[in-house]
Design a protein around this motif. Structure first.
Motif, PDB file in Angstrom:
ATOM      1  N   LEU A  20     -81.071  -6.157 -22.121  1.00  0.00           N
ATOM      2  CA  LEU A  20     -82.603  -5.677 -21.873  1.00  0.00           C
ATOM      3  C   LEU A  20     -83.319  -6.555 -21.184  1.00  0.00           C
ATOM      4  O   LEU A  20     -84.115  -6.387 -20.181  1.00  0.00           O
ATOM      5  CB  LEU A  20     -83.018  -4.956 -22.768  1.00  0.00           C
ATOM      6  CG  LEU A  20     -82.695  -3.496 -22.965  1.00  0.00           C
ATOM      7  CD1 LEU A  20     -83.365  -2.851 -24.459  1.00  0.00           C
ATOM      8  CD2 LEU A  20     -83.011  -2.706 -21.939  1.00  0.00           C
ATOM      9  N   LEU A  21     -83.275  -7.912 -21.791  1.00  0.00           N
ATOM     10  CA  LEU A  21     -84.189  -8.795 -21.098  1.00  0.00           C
ATOM     11  C   LEU A  21     -83.713  -9.321 -19.845  1.00  0.00           C
ATOM     12  O   LEU A  21     -84.687  -9.740 -19.066  1.00  0.00           O
ATOM     13  CB  LEU A  21     -84.233 -10.086 -22.272  1.00  0.00           C
ATOM     14  CG  LEU A  21     -85.088  -9.767 -23.377  1.00  0.00           C
ATOM     15  CD1 LEU A  21     -84.856 -11.062 -24.448  1.00  0.00           C
ATOM     16  CD2 LEU A  21     -86.499  -9.336 -23.279  1.00  0.00           C
ATOM     17  N   ARG A  22     -82.707  -9.288 -19.555  1.00  0.00           N
ATOM     18  CA  ARG A  22     -82.127  -9.799 -18.200  1.00  0.00           C
ATOM     19  C   ARG A  22     -82.481  -8.577 -17.229  1.00  0.00           C
ATOM     20  O   ARG A  22     -82.694  -8.815 -16.016  1.00  0.00           O
ATOM     21  CB  ARG A  22     -80.580  -9.848 -18.055  1.00  0.00           C
ATOM     22  CG  ARG A  22     -80.078 -10.197 -16.851  1.00  0.00           C
ATOM     23  CD  ARG A  22     -78.386 -10.630 -16.943  1.00  0.00           C
ATOM     24  NE  ARG A  22     -78.227 -10.700 -15.366  1.00  0.00           N
ATOM     25  CZ  ARG A  22     -77.177 -10.269 -14.801  1.00  0.00           C
ATOM     26  NH1 ARG A  22     -76.411  -9.282 -15.479  1.00  0.00           N
ATOM     27  NH2 ARG A  22     -76.905 -10.376 -13.468  1.00  0.00           N
ATOM     28  N   VAL A  23     -82.034  -7.203 -17.743  1.00  0.00           N
ATOM     29  CA  VAL A  23     -82.485  -6.139 -16.776  1.00  0.00           C
ATOM     30  C   VAL A  23     -83.891  -6.352 -16.365  1.00  0.00           C
ATOM     31  O   VAL A  23     -84.443  -6.064 -15.237  1.00  0.00           O
ATOM     32  CB  VAL A  23     -82.395  -4.760 -17.712  1.00  0.00           C
ATOM     33  CG1 VAL A  23     -83.102  -3.605 -16.909  1.00  0.00           C
ATOM     34  CG2 VAL A  23     -80.969  -4.498 -17.676  1.00  0.00           C
ATOM     35  N   HIS A  24     -84.850  -6.489 -17.561  1.00  0.00           N
ATOM     36  CA  HIS A  24     -86.192  -6.748 -17.148  1.00  0.00           C
ATOM     37  C   HIS A  24     -86.598  -7.845 -16.092  1.00  0.00           C
ATOM     38  O   HIS A  24     -87.435  -7.777 -15.376  1.00  0.00           O
ATOM     39  CB  HIS A  24     -87.021  -6.653 -18.640  1.00  0.00           C
ATOM     40  CG  HIS A  24     -88.593  -6.930 -18.428  1.00  0.00           C
ATOM     41  ND1 HIS A  24     -89.071  -8.110 -18.236  1.00  0.00           N
ATOM     42  CD2 HIS A  24     -89.475  -5.992 -18.078  1.00  0.00           C
ATOM     43  CE1 HIS A  24     -90.474  -8.021 -18.234  1.00  0.00           C
ATOM     44  NE2 HIS A  24     -90.687  -6.650 -18.323  1.00  0.00           N
ATOM     45  N   ARG A  25     -86.007  -8.950 -16.221  1.00  0.00           N
ATOM     46  CA  ARG A  25     -86.169  -9.948 -15.352  1.00  0.00           C
ATOM     47  C   ARG A  25     -85.715  -9.652 -14.053  1.00  0.00           C
ATOM     48  O   ARG A  25     -86.419  -9.830 -12.999  1.00  0.00           O
ATOM     49  CB  ARG A  25     -85.532 -11.205 -15.862  1.00  0.00           C
ATOM     50  CG  ARG A  25     -85.197 -12.519 -15.058  1.00  0.00           C
ATOM     51  CD  ARG A  25     -86.603 -13.171 -14.903  1.00  0.00           C
ATOM     52  NE  ARG A  25     -86.902 -13.832 -16.210  1.00  0.00           N
ATOM     53  CZ  ARG A  25     -87.880 -14.985 -16.173  1.00  0.00           C
ATOM     54  NH1 ARG A  25     -88.574 -15.187 -14.906  1.00  0.00           N
ATOM     55  NH2 ARG A  25     -88.018 -15.501 -17.245  1.00  0.00           N
ATOM     56  N   ILE A  26     -84.621  -9.044 -13.814  1.00  0.00           N
ATOM     57  CA  ILE A  26     -84.031  -8.535 -12.375  1.00  0.00           C
ATOM     58  C   ILE A  26     -85.211  -7.729 -12.013  1.00  0.00           C
ATOM     59  O   ILE A  26     -85.348  -7.798 -10.772  1.00  0.00           O
ATOM     60  CB  ILE A  26     -82.688  -8.085 -12.516  1.00  0.00           C
ATOM     61  CG1 ILE A  26     -81.708  -9.343 -12.972  1.00  0.00           C
ATOM     62  CG2 ILE A  26     -82.214  -7.552 -11.284  1.00  0.00           C
ATOM     63  CD1 ILE A  26     -81.602 -10.271 -12.010  1.00  0.00           C
ATOM     64  N   MET A  27     -85.685  -6.723 -12.793  1.00  0.00           N
ATOM     65  CA  MET A  27     -86.502  -5.683 -12.109  1.00  0.00           C
ATOM     66  C   MET A  27     -87.675  -6.409 -11.657  1.00  0.00           C
ATOM     67  O   MET A  27     -88.400  -5.953 -10.550  1.00  0.00           O
ATOM     68  CB  MET A  27     -86.610  -4.565 -13.227  1.00  0.00           C
ATOM     69  CG  MET A  27     -85.568  -3.568 -13.602  1.00  0.00           C
ATOM     70  SD  MET A  27     -85.850  -2.380 -14.797  1.00  0.00           S
ATOM     71  CE  MET A  27     -87.076  -1.231 -13.768  1.00  0.00           C
ATOM     72  N   ASN A  28     -88.124  -7.391 -12.611  1.00  0.00           N
ATOM     73  CA  ASN A  28     -89.479  -8.193 -12.080  1.00  0.00           C
ATOM     74  C   ASN A  28     -89.206  -8.813 -10.782  1.00  0.00           C
ATOM     75  O   ASN A  28     -89.988  -8.871  -9.855  1.00  0.00           O
ATOM     76  CB  ASN A  28     -90.017  -9.126 -13.047  1.00  0.00           C
ATOM     77  CG  ASN A  28     -90.988  -8.441 -13.987  1.00  0.00           C
ATOM     78  OD1 ASN A  28     -92.172  -8.297 -13.935  1.00  0.00           O
ATOM     79  ND2 ASN A  28     -90.508  -7.979 -14.990  1.00  0.00           N
ATOM     80  N   ARG A  29     -88.013  -9.560 -10.647  1.00  0.00           N
ATOM     81  CA  ARG A  29     -87.490 -10.494  -9.331  1.00  0.00           C
ATOM     82  C   ARG A  29     -87.727  -9.259  -8.071  1.00  0.00           C
ATOM     83  O   ARG A  29     -88.016  -9.725  -7.069  1.00  0.00           O
ATOM     84  CB  ARG A  29     -86.472 -10.848  -9.504  1.00  0.00           C
ATOM     85  CG  ARG A  29     -85.809 -11.782  -8.592  1.00  0.00           C
ATOM     86  CD  ARG A  29     -84.499 -12.642  -8.962  1.00  0.00           C
ATOM     87  NE  ARG A  29     -84.657 -13.355 -10.136  1.00  0.00           N
ATOM     88  CZ  ARG A  29     -83.732 -13.667 -10.988  1.00  0.00           C
ATOM     89  NH1 ARG A  29     -82.406 -13.535 -10.773  1.00  0.00           N
ATOM     90  NH2 ARG A  29     -83.964 -14.344 -11.867  1.00  0.00           N
ATOM     91  N   LEU A  30     -87.051  -8.074  -8.461  1.00  0.00           N
ATOM     92  CA  LEU A  30     -86.650  -7.222  -7.446  1.00  0.00           C
ATOM     93  C   LEU A  30     -88.337  -6.709  -6.634  1.00  0.00           C
ATOM     94  O   LEU A  30     -88.557  -6.688  -5.546  1.00  0.00           O
ATOM     95  CB  LEU A  30     -85.985  -6.189  -7.866  1.00  0.00           C
ATOM     96  CG  LEU A  30     -85.706  -4.982  -6.790  1.00  0.00           C
ATOM     97  CD1 LEU A  30     -85.073  -5.525  -5.520  1.00  0.00           C
ATOM     98  CD2 LEU A  30     -84.801  -3.996  -7.298  1.00  0.00           C
ATOM     99  N   ARG A  31     -89.179  -6.499  -7.729  1.00  0.00           N
ATOM    100  CA  ARG A  31     -90.375  -6.069  -7.581  1.00  0.00           C
ATOM    101  C   ARG A  31     -91.213  -7.022  -6.510  1.00  0.00           C
ATOM    102  O   ARG A  31     -91.759  -6.799  -5.572  1.00  0.00           O
ATOM    103  CB  ARG A  31     -91.249  -5.509  -8.702  1.00  0.00           C
ATOM    104  CG  ARG A  31     -92.493  -5.036  -8.458  1.00  0.00           C
ATOM    105  CD  ARG A  31     -92.587  -3.579  -7.913  1.00  0.00           C
ATOM    106  NE  ARG A  31     -91.889  -2.572  -8.322  1.00  0.00           N
ATOM    107  CZ  ARG A  31     -92.456  -1.656  -9.631  1.00  0.00           C
ATOM    108  NH1 ARG A  31     -93.974  -1.918  -9.709  1.00  0.00           N
ATOM    109  NH2 ARG A  31     -91.904  -0.779  -9.957  1.00  0.00           N
TER     110      ARG A  31
END
Length: 365
Positions: free
Chosen positions: A5-16
């Motif tokens: 989940l923390l990786r998911v959150h990091r990738i979503m932030n990177r994408l945004r």
């Protein structure tokens, strides 16, 4: 799991952050075109995280999150959008038309819906390969060589992404009919974000969305909240397992909302109100929803969220500035990669181009 989940959150932030920065770069005239997936990150990362790297992705154009989850770097994204010498496509595609053979991600093409029947072909090839492997294994077992065939039987699928607008194309019908008839192991992933450019869904169809069409094709289907990353992950995982077990296609309709303009060539305020957009973002934004979940679990706090956003923003800017400074692809690459051996007509075109550039040296740098 917490680490996932923390990786998911990091990738979503990177994408945004990447979407916001490259959108601004286009507005500044630094790149020619861009298209964001703001508001749809949950559908992209939720589905990508449920796939195997052996699964082949055929995307439309708003699925950069899927490619990012698979490992495409910020440097590779910015090299492509700035069309420099390190661009995997060698500058021969317009920005956001990504592709990666290493990550099983077919290069994006502009015409709407063409990827749909192509994905059926990929899945059909996988089905034939699996049947061939199983036949070889049975023959070896009959010959008493049960342990001789060490090759793993293929257990992967193809997944094709498309929007609600692409579901109105004839390619959608052809693809669904072929897939259901040939029983191909694949997922049709529809991003129903409410608009096909400026055409809202109420002007596109009178039926109950896209998922209702599956019954006519004899295809399994599921509708899911595209802004709920947990629901999207679970739906995609179940659909993938079903497709492999039954060698059949599955249609997923992810209900989401396109928070940004269709592209940098679009002004969505001409056909929808700003209030509609802000209300949707306040209620449904997938990144905000994940932020709240992580805070409620005491895995993140406001300071942690700010640090991650700032780190990813700096990383995107660094990659963009490096990409912008690199040279353009060499002119010779224009004629490469299509044929193993260049045919005479291309050799002649290349020669004519070089002669033309020598004749007008002041026009070319």
């Amino acid at each position: 799991q917490k680490n996932v989940l923390l990786r998911v959150h990091r990738i979503m932030n990177r994408l945004r952050q990447m979407d916001d920065i490259l959108l601004n770069a286009q507005r500044q005239g630094r790149i020619s075109f861009y298209l964001t997936c703001r508001g749809e990150e949950g559908s992209m990362i939720g589905s990508a995280s449920a796939l195997s790297l052996d699964d082949v992705v055929l995307a439309q154009y708003r699925e950069q999150g899927v490619l990012m989850w698979r490992g495409f770097t910020l440097e590779q994204f910015t090299n492509q959008t700035f069309t420099n010498d390190l661009d995997l496509g060698r500058g021969r595609q317009m920005p956001i038309h990504y592709g990666s053979r290493a990550l099983n991600y077919h290069t994006v093409s502009s015409p709407l819906g063409t990827q749909l029947p192509q994905a059926v072909g990929v899945a059909y090839k996988k089905k034939l390969l699996k049947l061939e492997q199983e036949e070889q294994r049975q023959q070896l077992q009959q010959q008493g060589h049960e342990g001789s065939n060490k090759n793993k039987v293929d257990g992967s699928i193809s997944i094709v992404y498309f929007g609600d607008g692409a579901a109105s194309t004839t390619d959608f019908h052809a693809a669904c009919n072929f897939a259901a008839t040939l029983k191909t192991p694949m997922i049709f992933f529809c991003r129903n974000n409410g608009y096909a450019i400026s055409t809202k869904i109420s002007d596109q169809y009178a039926s109950d969305g896209i998922v209702s069409r599956s019954k006519a094709y004899g295809m399994a289907a599921i509708r899911v909240d595209g802004n709920d990353i947990f629901a999207v992950h679970a739906a995609t995982k179940a659909a993938r397992e079903y497709a492999i077990l039954n060698s059949e296609p599955v249609l997923i309709e992810a209900i989401s909302y396109r928070a940004g303009h269709h592209s940098t060539s679009d002004d969505s305020t001409q056909y929808r109100s700003i209030e509609e957009v802000t209300t949707s973002e306040k209620m449904n934004d997938p990144l905000r929803r994940l932020d709240l979940f992580l805070k409620n679990q005491n895995w993140m706090n406001d300071n942690d969220l700010a640090i991650i956003g700032n780190e990813e923003r700096k990383a995107v800017i660094k990659a963009m500035e490096h990409a912008e400074r690199r040279p353009r692809p060499k002119i010779d690459t224009m004629f490469q990669d299509v044929y193993k051996s260049m045919p005479l007509n291309l050799l002649l075109q290349e020669k004519n181009l070089h002669n033309h550039m020598k004749k007008y040296p002041g026009k070319y740098d």
